[in-house]
Design an enzyme around this catalytic site. Structure first.
Site, mmCIF file in Angstrom:
data_model
loop_
_atom_site.group_PDB
_atom_site.id
_atom_site.type_symbol
_atom_site.label_atom_id
_atom_site.label_comp_id
_atom_site.label_asym_id
_atom_site.label_seq_id
_atom_site.Cartn_x
_atom_site.Cartn_y
_atom_site.Cartn_z
ATOM 1 N N ARG A 220 -0.374 4.262 -0.435
ATOM 2 C CA ARG A 220 -1.231 5.412 -0.027
ATOM 3 C C ARG A 220 -1.519 6.623 -1.069
ATOM 4 O O ARG A 220 -1.661 7.817 -0.803
ATOM 5 C CB ARG A 220 -0.907 5.932 1.213
ATOM 6 N N ASP B 169 2.438 -6.903 2.286
ATOM 7 C CA ASP B 169 1.240 -6.075 2.834
ATOM 8 C C ASP B 169 1.518 -4.921 3.648
ATOM 9 O O ASP B 169 0.953 -4.560 4.464
ATOM 10 C CB ASP B 169 0.212 -7.019 3.624
ATOM 11 N N HIS C 53 0.707 -0.813 -0.040
ATOM 12 C CA HIS C 53 0.068 -0.049 -0.068
ATOM 13 C C HIS C 53 0.991 1.276 0.198
ATOM 14 O O HIS C 53 1.821 1.486 0.780
ATOM 15 C CB HIS C 53 -0.795 -0.195 1.390
ATOM 16 N N ASN D 133 -5.169 -6.710 9.487
ATOM 17 C CA ASN D 133 -6.089 -7.461 8.839
ATOM 18 C C ASN D 133 -5.373 -8.271 7.565
ATOM 19 O O ASN D 133 -4.834 -7.786 6.573
ATOM 20 C CB ASN D 133 -7.406 -6.611 8.186
ATOM 21 N N HIS E 266 1.072 3.735 8.120
ATOM 22 C CA HIS E 266 0.212 4.805 8.879
ATOM 23 C C HIS E 266 0.757 5.702 9.543
ATOM 24 O O HIS E 266 1.926 5.547 10.178
ATOM 25 C CB HIS E 266 -1.063 3.800 9.851
ATOM 26 N N ASP F 252 -8.478 -4.994 -2.634
ATOM 27 C CA ASP F 252 -7.770 -5.276 -1.263
ATOM 28 C C ASP F 252 -8.325 -3.892 -0.287
ATOM 29 O O ASP F 252 -8.241 -2.847 -0.589
ATOM 30 C CB ASP F 252 -6.303 -5.105 -1.601
#
Length: 481
Positions: free
Chosen positions: A78, A364, A76, A337, A368, A166
């Site tokens: 973002r 994954d 990710h 998750n 954050h 996803d």
């Protein structure tokens, strides 16, 4: 003018090689792989005397291990719209720091990536930075609405080899089947975040109750308290027990959500005749479902042979599910998750890597802000630590060879994406990672290139240090002290 590179005095490791040698690359492609003792520049010059050696950069690898650079099929970044968490520049530099030369970014951004035009724009912008090669996935349904798949008709596999919802799963099975059928027509991989949304909703209140207590007592939601926090935390035993009880209930429901959705997605893919890739598999039951589906796909030769496509199954597991259990504190509080699972599940993940049920290791990578993590955003940064974690847990502790690890992190994902990468072979892309598998280092999130500093491995030591990453024969990043 040729852009030529020779890396010598190294140990060569890929899915088949494990020997001393050297590599010679020209204009981003491997031209020669030299096997033997090439500890001196003169040895290489003698072996390559018939080659064109103009404008050659010679790199003494100092007896480090040279491997094909890693390929991460699940990150990710973002981007667009969430640059407080990550930017293309920080995410791609973090990838290079982790030895990753190719990566596949998920579409749960702001806005959701639901068009080939936006995907291509992100790829072009990322690839212009000169770090890792970026592929941008497109969502299965437009804007994650769960209903509209019309945008899939315009996709081109060369630009978008993978599509995914996803971050969530498609609740409507008929729509999921429709998306898979459209992907099958274009030989595009459907990557599934297998989690029944209705069951996930049932688990949410339990996680929220736990988070409320964790915030009250300043317990971090990535499983680790730093030294200063640990000294200041005074959590009553009954509160600790309550938090863990809530999270245990949530995780039990989420295990059921993963297992039910995995089985459904595999059955739908079989009907659609597509290549389904089950993302971040974390339970023994789901791995058993993948194992059975692979046998069905193998037995159904006609379906698999259709136009080079047909029903095909692959799956990935993550470094954190390889290394950690989530049944007790502090790891049960490392929110991600799918959640961290039981010891039985963790051992099943490792066994799946051994027997070929699990094809690749993907991170994954989910950066954050610390504030987002404190409020329970699931996931953590992993692209800079994946090699060390997997080398330690799989090779050092569970008897995997380094060639097996290279297959899982380089050769297999290259094959799935149909890339001429992941091996130390002539005419393959000159994407390399120079590493020391025996070097021990301690992980500190503050040192990450990624904007996301939260990691469940904070303060833990692992073996396997990336020293430099080369992409298309160019040194992108050197992490030498």
């Amino acid at each position: 003018m040729n852009n030529s590179l020779v890396i010598y005095n190294v140990r060569l490791v890929d899915e088949e090689l494990d020997c001393n040698g050297a590599v010679f690359a020209v204009n981003g492609k491997i031209i020669r792989v030299l096997i033997g003792d090439f500890s001196k520049k003169e040895d290489v010059l003698d072996a390559l005397k018939t080659e064109a050696l103009s404008d050659v950069t010679f790199i003494d690898g100092k007896k480090l291990t040279l491997m094909p650079a890693f390929i991460d099929m699940h990150v990710h970044l973002r981007y667009p719209g969430q640059t407080q968490k990550e930017e293309l520049s920080t995410g791609l530099k973090a990838a290079a720091a982790g030895g990753v030369a190719t990566l596949v970014a998920m579409p749960n951004t702001t806005p959701v990536v639901s068009s080939i035009e936006l995907a291509k724009s992100i790829e072009d912008e990322g690839n212009a930075l000169g770090f890792s090669k970026l592929f941008q996935t497109v969502s299965l349904t437009k804007d994650f609405d769960g209903k509209d798949t019309s945008h899939l008709e315009a996709l081109d596999r060369k630009i978008t080899p993978v599509i995914s919802e996803d971050g969530k799963d498609v609740l409507d099975s008929a729509k999921m089947l429709e998306a898979m059928q459209k992907a099958a027509e274009k030989n595009i991989i459907v990557s599934c975040h297998s989690e029944d949304p209705s069951l996930a909703a049932l688990a949410k209140p339990y996680r929220e109750k736990a988070l409320a207590l964790m915030r009250q007592y300043k317990i971090p939601a990535w499983g680790i308290a730093n030294e200063n926090q640990a000294r200041s935390l005074t959590v009553p035993p009954e509160v600790n027990a309550e938090i863990d009880e809530y999270l245990t209930k949530a995780n039990e429901i989420l295990a059921c959500a993963e297992d039910a959705a995995t089985e459904r997605n595999l059955l739908l893919a079989e009907v659609a005749g597509c290549h389904v890739h089950i993302a971040h598999v974390s339970t023994k039951n789901s791995l058993d479902s993948v194992r059975r589906a692979k046998l069905r796909a193998k037995d159904n030769a006609k379906m698999c042979a259709r136009n080079g496509g047909g029903f095909t199954v692959s799956c990935e597991v993550t470094p954190h599910h390889i290394a950690l259990c989530g049944t007790s504190a502090p790891e049960i509080r490392a929110l991600v998750n799918p959640p961290l699972r039981s010891k039985e599940d963790r051992l099943a993940v490792i066994q799946a890597l051994k027997d070929g049920t699990a094809d690749v290791i993907s991170t994954d990578h989910a950066p954050h802000t610390m504030d987002d993590k404190a409020h329970g955003s699931p996931g953590f940064s992993g692209i800079e630590t994946s090699y060390a974690v997997c080398n330690t847990i799989l090779v050092k502790e569970n008897g995997f060879s380094e060639t097996q690890l290279s297959r899982l992190m380089s050769a297999n994902p290259a094959r799935l994406l149909k890339l001429n990468k992941g091996r130390l072979l002539e005419n393959y892309d000159a994407d390399f990672v120079l590493a020391n598998p025996g070097e021990k280092w301690t992980i500190h999130g503050k040192d990450f290139f990624s904007k996301g500093k939260a990691t469940p491995f904070e303060g833990k030591s692992f073996y396997g240090k990336v020293h430099a990453t080369y992409i298309s024969g160019r040194q992108i990043l050197s992490l030498e002290n």
